[in-house]
Design a protein around this motif. Structure first.
Motif, PDB file in Angstrom:
ATOM      1  N   GLU A 196       0.808  -1.221   0.000  1.00 60.37           N
ATOM      2  CA  GLU A 196       0.000   0.000   0.000  1.00 60.37           C
ATOM      3  C   GLU A 196       0.840   1.270   0.000  1.00 60.37           C
ATOM      4  O   GLU A 196       0.387   2.310  -0.440  1.00 60.37           O
ATOM      5  CB  GLU A 196      -0.953   0.012   1.203  1.00 60.37           C
ATOM      6  CG  GLU A 196      -1.913  -1.169   1.245  1.00 60.37           C
ATOM      7  CD  GLU A 196      -2.818  -1.236   0.027  1.00 60.37           C
ATOM      8  OE1 GLU A 196      -3.312  -0.191  -0.403  1.00 60.37           O
ATOM      9  OE2 GLU A 196      -3.026  -2.343  -0.485  1.00 60.37           O
ATOM     10  N   ARG A 197       2.062   1.199   0.498  1.00 55.93           N
ATOM     11  CA  ARG A 197       2.891   2.410   0.620  1.00 55.93           C
ATOM     12  C   ARG A 197       3.173   3.102  -0.701  1.00 55.93           C
ATOM     13  O   ARG A 197       3.117   4.324  -0.768  1.00 55.93           O
ATOM     14  CB  ARG A 197       4.195   2.091   1.341  1.00 55.93           C
ATOM     15  CG  ARG A 197       4.011   1.974   2.815  1.00 55.93           C
ATOM     16  CD  ARG A 197       5.287   1.947   3.608  1.00 55.93           C
ATOM     17  NE  ARG A 197       6.499   2.131   2.863  1.00 55.93           N
ATOM     18  CZ  ARG A 197       7.630   1.514   3.126  1.00 55.93           C
ATOM     19  NH1 ARG A 197       7.693   0.635   4.090  1.00 55.93           N
ATOM     20  NH2 ARG A 197       8.715   1.743   2.428  1.00 55.93           N
ATOM     21  N   PRO A 198       3.502   2.383  -1.790  1.00 51.49           N
ATOM     22  CA  PRO A 198       3.837   3.099  -3.030  1.00 51.49           C
ATOM     23  C   PRO A 198       2.636   3.610  -3.818  1.00 51.49           C
ATOM     24  O   PRO A 198       2.812   4.367  -4.764  1.00 51.49           O
ATOM     25  CB  PRO A 198       4.602   2.070  -3.852  1.00 51.49           C
ATOM     26  CG  PRO A 198       4.271   0.753  -3.279  1.00 51.49           C
ATOM     27  CD  PRO A 198       3.820   0.977  -1.875  1.00 51.49           C
ATOM     28  N   LEU A 199       1.417   3.234  -3.437  1.00 47.90           N
ATOM     29  CA  LEU A 199       0.250   3.633  -4.233  1.00 47.90           C
ATOM     30  C   LEU A 199       0.112   5.144  -4.413  1.00 47.90           C
ATOM     31  O   LEU A 199      -0.083   5.608  -5.529  1.00 47.90           O
ATOM     32  CB  LEU A 199      -1.033   3.034  -3.654  1.00 47.90           C
ATOM     33  CG  LEU A 199      -1.173   1.526  -3.770  1.00 47.90           C
ATOM     34  CD1 LEU A 199      -2.517   1.072  -3.216  1.00 47.90           C
ATOM     35  CD2 LEU A 199      -0.994   1.055  -5.186  1.00 47.90           C
ATOM     36  N   PRO A 200       0.191   5.954  -3.351  1.00 45.21           N
ATOM     37  CA  PRO A 200       0.086   7.403  -3.562  1.00 45.21           C
ATOM     38  C   PRO A 200       1.197   7.948  -4.460  1.00 45.21           C
ATOM     39  O   PRO A 200       0.969   8.836  -5.276  1.00 45.21           O
ATOM     40  CB  PRO A 200       0.180   7.995  -2.158  1.00 45.21           C
ATOM     41  CG  PRO A 200      -0.167   6.888  -1.237  1.00 45.21           C
ATOM     42  CD  PRO A 200       0.274   5.627  -1.924  1.00 45.21           C
ATOM     43  N   CYS A 201       2.396   7.411  -4.309  1.00 47.90           N
ATOM     44  CA  CYS A 201       3.518   7.863  -5.143  1.00 47.90           C
ATOM     45  C   CYS A 201       3.280   7.489  -6.597  1.00 47.90           C
ATOM     46  O   CYS A 201       3.478   8.305  -7.497  1.00 47.90           O
ATOM     47  CB  CYS A 201       4.826   7.239  -4.669  1.00 47.90           C
ATOM     48  SG  CYS A 201       5.344   7.794  -3.059  1.00 47.90           S
ATOM     49  N   LEU A 202       2.868   6.259  -6.833  1.00 48.64           N
ATOM     50  CA  LEU A 202       2.624   5.815  -8.204  1.00 48.64           C
ATOM     51  C   LEU A 202       1.445   6.557  -8.829  1.00 48.64           C
ATOM     52  O   LEU A 202       1.463   6.881 -10.008  1.00 48.64           O
ATOM     53  CB  LEU A 202       2.349   4.314  -8.234  1.00 48.64           C
ATOM     54  CG  LEU A 202       3.552   3.406  -8.205  1.00 48.64           C
ATOM     55  CD1 LEU A 202       3.111   1.958  -8.103  1.00 48.64           C
ATOM     56  CD2 LEU A 202       4.418   3.615  -9.433  1.00 48.64           C
ATOM     57  N   PHE A 203       0.411   6.827  -8.032  1.00 41.69           N
ATOM     58  CA  PHE A 203      -0.780   7.485  -8.571  1.00 41.69           C
ATOM     59  C   PHE A 203      -0.445   8.849  -9.152  1.00 41.69           C
ATOM     60  O   PHE A 203      -0.970   9.229 -10.201  1.00 41.69           O
ATOM     61  CB  PHE A 203      -1.864   7.617  -7.502  1.00 41.69           C
ATOM     62  CG  PHE A 203      -3.153   8.136  -8.052  1.00 41.69           C
ATOM     63  CD1 PHE A 203      -3.970   7.317  -8.822  1.00 41.69           C
ATOM     64  CD2 PHE A 203      -3.549   9.437  -7.822  1.00 41.69           C
ATOM     65  CE1 PHE A 203      -5.158   7.791  -9.345  1.00 41.69           C
ATOM     66  CE2 PHE A 203      -4.736   9.915  -8.342  1.00 41.69           C
ATOM     67  CZ  PHE A 203      -5.542   9.097  -9.098  1.00 41.69           C
ATOM     68  N   GLN A 204       0.438   9.593  -8.505  1.00 38.34           N
ATOM     69  CA  GLN A 204       0.783  10.930  -9.008  1.00 38.34           C
ATOM     70  C   GLN A 204       1.387  10.863 -10.413  1.00 38.34           C
ATOM     71  O   GLN A 204       1.249  11.798 -11.196  1.00 38.34           O
ATOM     72  CB  GLN A 204       1.718  11.655  -8.048  1.00 38.34           C
ATOM     73  CG  GLN A 204       3.125  11.104  -8.024  1.00 38.34           C
ATOM     74  CD  GLN A 204       4.006  11.803  -7.018  1.00 38.34           C
ATOM     75  OE1 GLN A 204       3.595  12.758  -6.362  1.00 38.34           O
ATOM     76  NE2 GLN A 204       5.215  11.318  -6.867  1.00 38.34           N
ATOM     77  N   PHE A 205       2.046   9.740 -10.757  1.00 41.08           N
ATOM     78  CA  PHE A 205       2.635   9.588 -12.086  1.00 41.08           C
ATOM     79  C   PHE A 205       1.593   9.265 -13.151  1.00 41.08           C
ATOM     80  O   PHE A 205       1.873   9.342 -14.347  1.00 41.08           O
ATOM     81  CB  PHE A 205       3.728   8.519 -12.080  1.00 41.08           C
ATOM     82  CG  PHE A 205       4.930   8.918 -11.303  1.00 41.08           C
ATOM     83  CD1 PHE A 205       5.775   9.918 -11.758  1.00 41.08           C
ATOM     84  CD2 PHE A 205       5.223   8.316 -10.091  1.00 41.08           C
ATOM     85  CE1 PHE A 205       6.893  10.301 -11.020  1.00 41.08           C
ATOM     86  CE2 PHE A 205       6.330   8.689  -9.351  1.00 41.08           C
ATOM     87  CZ  PHE A 205       7.169   9.683  -9.826  1.00 41.08           C
ATOM     88  N   SER A 206       0.373   8.917 -12.750  1.00 40.46           N
ATOM     89  CA  SER A 206      -0.681   8.636 -13.723  1.00 40.46           C
ATOM     90  C   SER A 206      -1.426   9.914 -14.128  1.00 40.46           C
ATOM     91  O   SER A 206      -2.214   9.897 -15.057  1.00 40.46           O
ATOM     92  CB  SER A 206      -1.676   7.623 -13.150  1.00 40.46           C
ATOM     93  OG  SER A 206      -2.503   8.209 -12.166  1.00 40.46           O
TER      94      SER A 206
END
Length: 97
Positions: free
Chosen positions: A80-90
C-alpha cells in the motif's frame, strides 16, 4: 540441490520485480522510503494516464490504475505504501497540478 532454473509461468514473466534492481527512485513518505523502479513509473504513465478531459471518467481512471498496480510484483507487506507515489505519475496536464 537447488534448482537454478525453476519453472515459471507466463504470468511470472509479465510482472516486473524490484528484486536486485538498481535503477530505482526512492521517494520519502513520512519516515519511510519507498523504492520505485523507473520502468514501473513508465508503465503507470503509459498504461493509465488521466488528463481531466471531458471524455475521461475519473472513477474509471482509478479502476484502471488499481488494476494495473495489482498486476505489478510489489512487496506484499509494503504493497500500500507506493500507491500514492505511483498514482501521481498517472496524472497528466491539469490533473497533475
Amino acid at each position: 540441490m537447488r534448482d537454478e532454473n525453476p519453472i515459471r509461468t507466463l504470468g511470472d514473466y509479465s510482472k516486473p520485480s524490484h528484486e536486485g534492481y538498481r535503477n530505482t527512485i526512492e521517494l520519502s513518505i513520512g519516515n519511510n522510503v519507498v523504492p520505485l523502479r523507473s520502468d514501473t513509473i513508465r508503465l503507470v504513465q503509459n498504461g493509465c494516464s488521466f488528463h481531466v478531459l471531458q471524455s475521461e471518467d475519473p472513477n474509471q481512471h482509478l479502476n484502471d490504475f488499481l488494476k494495473l498496480v495489482d498486476s505489478l510484483d510489489l512487496d506484499g507487506e509494503n504493497r500500500e505504501r507506493p500507491l500514492p507515489c505511483l498514482f501521481q505519475f498517472s496524472l497528466r496536464g491539469q490533473a497533475s497540478n
